[in-house]
Design an enzyme around this catalytic site. Structure first.
Site, PDB file in Angstrom:
ATOM      1  N   LYS A  42       0.817  -1.214   0.000  1.00 34.19           N
ATOM      2  CA  LYS A  42       0.000   0.000   0.000  1.00 34.19           C
ATOM      3  C   LYS A  42       0.855   1.269   0.000  1.00 34.19           C
ATOM      4  CE  LYS A  42      -3.732  -2.452   2.237  1.00 34.19           C
ATOM      5  NZ  LYS A  42      -4.363  -2.840   0.962  1.00 34.19           N
ATOM      6  N   ASN A  45       2.624   1.724  -3.424  1.00 37.36           N
ATOM      7  CA  ASN A  45       1.604   2.074  -4.425  1.00 37.36           C
ATOM      8  C   ASN A  45       1.238   3.550  -4.310  1.00 37.36           C
ATOM      9  OD1 ASN A  45       1.598  -0.672  -4.942  1.00 37.36           O
ATOM     10  ND2 ASN A  45      -0.378  -1.079  -3.983  1.00 37.36           N
ATOM     11  N   GLU A 140      -0.076  -1.306   7.175  1.00 36.67           N
ATOM     12  CA  GLU A 140       0.711  -2.520   6.948  1.00 36.67           C
ATOM     13  C   GLU A 140       2.042  -2.451   7.704  1.00 36.67           C
ATOM     14  OE1 GLU A 140      -0.930  -4.477   2.842  1.00 36.67           O
ATOM     15  OE2 GLU A 140       0.650  -2.992   2.605  1.00 36.67           O
ATOM     16  N   ASN A 184     -12.312   2.520   2.893  1.00 33.81           N
ATOM     17  CA  ASN A 184     -13.421   2.171   1.999  1.00 33.81           C
ATOM     18  C   ASN A 184     -14.643   1.890   2.879  1.00 33.81           C
ATOM     19  OD1 ASN A 184     -13.298  -0.531   2.878  1.00 33.81           O
ATOM     20  ND2 ASN A 184     -11.970  -1.143   1.181  1.00 33.81           N
ATOM     21  N   LEU A 217     -15.934   4.392  -2.469  1.00 35.05           N
ATOM     22  CA  LEU A 217     -17.095   3.529  -2.723  1.00 35.05           C
ATOM     23  C   LEU A 217     -16.926   2.718  -3.999  1.00 35.05           C
ATOM     24  CD1 LEU A 217     -19.712   6.395  -2.081  1.00 35.05           C
ATOM     25  CD2 LEU A 217     -19.043   4.618  -0.436  1.00 35.05           C
ATOM     26  N   GLY A 248      -7.436   1.916  -4.474  1.00 36.67           N
ATOM     27  CA  GLY A 248      -7.554   2.809  -3.317  1.00 36.67           C
ATOM     28  C   GLY A 248      -6.239   3.527  -3.036  1.00 36.67           C
ATOM     29  N   ASP A 249      -5.134   2.821  -3.217  1.00 37.38           N
ATOM     30  CA  ASP A 249      -3.818   3.454  -2.991  1.00 37.38           C
ATOM     31  C   ASP A 249      -3.565   4.532  -4.043  1.00 37.38           C
ATOM     32  OD1 ASP A 249      -3.413   1.586  -0.959  1.00 37.38           O
ATOM     33  OD2 ASP A 249      -2.600   0.128  -2.386  1.00 37.38           O
ATOM     34  N   GLY A 284      -1.886  -4.664 -12.366  1.00 41.22           N
ATOM     35  CA  GLY A 284      -0.737  -4.195 -11.583  1.00 41.22           C
ATOM     36  C   GLY A 284      -1.105  -3.003 -10.724  1.00 41.22           C
TER      37      GLY A 284
HETATM   38  O1  RIB Z   1      -3.798  -2.137  -1.676  1.00 39.40           O
HETATM   39  C1  RIB Z   1      -3.248  -3.087  -2.548  1.00 39.40           C
HETATM   40  C2  RIB Z   1      -2.000  -3.662  -1.956  1.00 39.40           C
HETATM   41  O2  RIB Z   1      -2.345  -4.387  -0.797  1.00 39.40           O
HETATM   42  C3  RIB Z   1      -1.279  -4.672  -2.841  1.00 39.40           C
HETATM   43  O3  RIB Z   1      -0.330  -4.071  -3.703  1.00 39.40           O
HETATM   44  C4  RIB Z   1      -0.680  -5.644  -1.828  1.00 39.40           C
HETATM   45  O4  RIB Z   1       0.704  -5.661  -1.820  1.00 39.40           O
HETATM   46  C5  RIB Z   1      -1.270  -5.244  -0.481  1.00 39.40           C
HETATM   47  O5  RIB Z   1      -0.406  -4.509   0.262  1.00 39.40           O
END
Ligand code: RIB
Length: 301
Positions: A42, A45, A140, A184, A217, A248-249, A284
């Protein structure tokens, strides 16, 4: 005066992805399509998405002393992201995510966090947050690390953004350190379990000190809640979803960059909505569009 950049503190995972017709049920074996490996996590990203909109993003994370970690780091450098705050932990593996993507673009993810969980409060204390305008966090990493980072970032004058995923109950004292929280519609009810709908959960967060709540959403867009009330932002329904991993990221990273590029909260949400809509059209988590591509989509609305 030098422009203060965006800092993302978060996770780096190698995403192991298989596309299938649907998400398998517990105990079921499904034959899928071709295996694909992508950069994910996350935090990373969000850093890639922010950097696509506003060059010069900085990233802080933990990786293992392994080939996954080293290759990932050089890839991020190649994308122009400052990774000088990424730490290598020798006794840990780089994070890995096992991902199933269904034909309709929906996904199921299991993360082995590895070195992401090693990032500590003292690592946060080593960051000069006054160099940054915005600091983004997710869950995370260890919760105490995130709490310390949010506090120090806000004290140093950053605007703070938290993605509460994977969702967990947040300590009360963390909430006033959050300028923007971006859950979310499932996560908001997991972080405020005493509420049964997103609107009352958002109000509860605001009365506890969070300044803005943006509930994403999916293909229905997002809702913004703050002292000014509630506002809905629709999305681009004509785009066919291929892979929603990282949508979302992409929204959150683009949103933070949009606050700088657009100079307004509503403009940043509109830009983030367009960026996330483009992301789901490609496989991806980091297949993000450029600012020019995002602006082109916005001009066609
Ligand atoms: O939000 C998506 C991400 O969640 C993925 O890229 C995965 O690695 C997890 O961290």
């Amino acid at each position: 005066m030098e422009d203060r950049g965006i800092l993302v503190v978060g996770s780096m995972n190698v995403d192991m992805v298989v596309k299938t017709s649907r998400i398998p049920s517990p105990g079921e074996t499904l034959l899928g399509g071709v295996f694909q490996k992508f950069e994910g996590g996350k935090g990373a990203n969000q850093a890639v998405a922010a950097n696509a909109i506003c060059r010069g993003a900085h990233f802080c994370a933990g990786i293992g002393d392994d080939s996954f970690g080293r290759e990932y780091l050089s890839y991020l450098r190649g994308r122009g992201i400052d990774v000088s705050l990424v730490k290598t932990f020798s006794d840990c593996a780089t994070g890995v995510a096992l991902i199933t993507v269904a034909a309709d673009g929906q996904n199921a993810i299991t993360v082995a966090p590895g070195a992401n969980m090693m990032l500590s409060e003292s690592d946060m204390e080593g960051i000069d947050f006054s160099k940054f305008s915005h600091a983004l966090f997710q869950l995370e990493n260890d919760l105490s690390t995130v709490a310390r980072g949010l506090k120090l970032a806000r004290k140093a004058g950053c605007e703070t953004v938290l993605t509460p995923a994977p969702a967990k109950i947040l300590p009360e004292e963390m909430l006033p350190d959050i300028d923007y929280i971006v859950p979310n519609e499932i996560e908001i009810l997991q972080i405020v379990p005493e509420c049964s709908d997103a609107e009352s959960a958002a109000q509860k967060l605001i009365s506890s000190g969070v300044r803005n709540v943006i509930v994403t959403l999916g293909k229905r867009g997002c809702d913004l809640y703050n002292g000014g009330g509630k506002k809905h932002f629709p999305t681009y329904e004509k785009i066919r979803p291929v892979d929603t991993v990282g949508a979302g990221d992409c929204f959150t990273g683009s949103f933070a960059a949009g606050l700088k590029v657009c100079g307004s909260l509503e403009g940043a949400i509109e830009l983030a909505t367009a960026a996330a809509s483009l992301k789901v059209s490609k496989m991806g988590a980091q297949s993000v569009a450029s600012l020019e591509e995002v602006r082109l989509l916005m001009s066609q609305k």
